[in-house]
Write a protein that holds these residues in place. Structure first.
Motif, short mmCIF file in Angstrom:
data_model
loop_
_atom_site.label_atom_id
_atom_site.label_comp_id
_atom_site.label_asym_id
_atom_site.label_seq_id
_atom_site.Cartn_x
_atom_site.Cartn_y
_atom_site.Cartn_z
N GLN A 1 61.12 -19.99 1.35
CA GLN A 1 62.10 -20.87 0.14
C GLN A 1 62.33 -19.47 -0.54
O GLN A 1 63.24 -19.73 -1.40
N MET A 2 61.55 -18.69 -0.76
CA MET A 2 61.25 -17.81 -2.37
C MET A 2 62.24 -16.09 -1.52
O MET A 2 61.95 -16.74 -0.63
N THR A 3 62.37 -15.49 -3.02
CA THR A 3 62.95 -14.67 -2.21
C THR A 3 61.30 -13.43 -3.01
O THR A 3 60.52 -13.92 -3.02
N PRO A 4 61.91 -12.66 -2.82
CA PRO A 4 60.58 -11.46 -2.33
C PRO A 4 60.31 -10.97 -4.06
O PRO A 4 58.43 -11.65 -3.70
N PRO A 5 60.39 -10.98 -4.48
CA PRO A 5 60.41 -10.88 -6.31
C PRO A 5 58.96 -12.40 -5.75
O PRO A 5 58.33 -11.38 -6.96
N GLU A 6 60.12 -13.42 -5.60
CA GLU A 6 59.11 -14.74 -6.11
C GLU A 6 58.03 -14.89 -4.98
O GLU A 6 56.98 -15.15 -6.29
N GLU A 7 57.94 -14.53 -4.03
CA GLU A 7 57.20 -14.60 -3.48
C GLU A 7 56.33 -13.69 -3.94
O GLU A 7 54.77 -13.83 -3.94
N HIS A 8 56.03 -12.35 -4.06
CA HIS A 8 54.89 -11.31 -5.40
C HIS A 8 55.15 -12.33 -6.59
O HIS A 8 52.95 -12.08 -5.99
N ALA A 9 55.19 -13.12 -7.58
CA ALA A 9 54.63 -13.46 -7.94
C ALA A 9 53.30 -14.31 -7.62
O ALA A 9 52.74 -15.03 -8.72
N ALA A 10 54.17 -15.62 -7.21
CA ALA A 10 54.17 -16.07 -6.12
C ALA A 10 52.86 -16.07 -6.18
O ALA A 10 51.29 -16.76 -6.25
#
Length: 338
Positions: free
Chosen positions: A125-134
């Motif tokens: 459910q995240m954007t790629p940058p959000e995935e990376h940060a998570a």
């Protein structure tokens, strides 16, 4: 006559003990997929590089394997998307999903696999940058977790734009939490090897067998602009890039060299396309998929991916995944020799 019940009881206990022993020494994965009749999955062992094939019949399969220690496995679906699995002796897992939404399949049966499933579903459910940060946050908060090992590879190493510096920093954080972790120690060494594929460094020395059984080495590329790329019969974009290089190579045969590494699971895959398109003599098809030695040393981990090196063997660019960009780069590099 009185001894017979004792003998029978002894035999029964022996059989039960052997059954329990076999169960405790085996890892079991049971799968069930809706809207899937027959298919083939692959299971890769990241530590050994070994691959097993799973046959799916009427949407179901059972996979059993003896695991000596906790292993990091990757389940490859027919579309070659991947599912991480944490396996060990005596563990039984259940995988359920829908063929039309493979990334949302749920794998349950242990704390690590339950937690990995939860992370995957959140990340979807995240954007790629959000995935990376998570992923980074998870690693920093859980440096001893085996999940962190997978996230480190998936988000920082085996990507289109690998961040080796950040991967090395995170790997050191994980090693502080588990200093005797052999997988992390090996990964730390691999990160040093992967850095050899960075722009500005030279192509590593290699010696590989091509599809015709002939030895190909980095000496064969000397004096030419070189492209080393991954391709597969099932990935259209990778085949398009190979065709782009081949067209330029046919115009400038003495100036451009192509080393095309197949990541198909079987050496025989893609043979019809090879015969039809004749992509060149330096075609590596060793059945090792992403673990093919040259691909590993250059950090080529995604589809499509490539590196371009100048006439001196120095890497000038990587992962030019658009045909127009790759063609423009090659024409610019061979222009002085026209």
């Amino acid at each position: 006559m009185k001894r017979r019940p004792v003998i029978l009881l002894t035999l029964l206990l022996t059989v039960l003990l052997l059954a329990c022993k076999d169960k405790s020494s085996t890892f079991r994965l049971e799968g069930e997929f809706r809207n899937m009749n027959q298919a083939e999955f692959y299971v890769l062992d990241l530590a050994s590089g070994k691959r097993d094939t799973i046959s799916v019949v009427r949407g179901r399969f059972v996979y059993e394997k003896a695991e000596q220690d906790t292993a990091m496995l990757l389940l490859l679906y027919p579309n070659y998307s991947m599912l991480p699995i944490f396996a060990h002796n005596g563990l039984s897992l259940k995988l359920k999903g829908d063929a039309s939404h493979l990334k949302e399949a749920e794998l349950k049966g242990s704390e690590e696999n339950d937690e990995m499933t939860a992370f995957r579903l959140r990340a979807a459910q995240m954007t790629p940058p959000e995935e990376h940060a998570a992923a980074k946050q998870f690693i920093l908060e859980n440096p001893a977790s085996p999940i962190s090992n997978y996230l480190l590879r998936h988000y920082f190493i085996e990507t289109v734009d690998p961040d080796y510096r950040e991967a090395y920093r995170l790997c050191r954080t994980m090693l502080k939490a588990t200093p005797r972790n052999l997988q992390l120690l090996l990964l730390n060494q691999q990160l040093r090897v992967l850095s050899a594929g960075a722009v500005g460094s030279r192509l590593p020395a290699f010696a590989l067998l091509d599809k015709d059984g002939k030895v190909v080495t980095n000496a064969d590329l000397k004096g030419k602009v070189s492209v080393v790329c991954l391709w597969s019969s099932w990935n259209y974009d990778s085949r398009t890039l190979v065709t782009t290089v081949r067209k330029l190579q046919s115009k400038h045969p003495d100036q451009i060299a192509l080393v095309a590494i197949s990541v198909d699971a079987a050496k025989t895959q893609g043979q019809d396309w090879l015969r039809r398109d004749t992509i060149g003599k330096y075609v590596i098809s060793d059945g090792q998929m992403w673990r093919s030695p040259l691909a590993v040393s250059l950090g080529l981990t995604t589809m499509p991916s490539n590196v371009v090196a100048d006439r001196n063997g120095r890497i000038v660019s990587r992962n030019l995944v658009k045909s127009a960009d790759l063609e423009k780069e090659l024409e610019k590099m061979i222009a002085p020799a026209k």
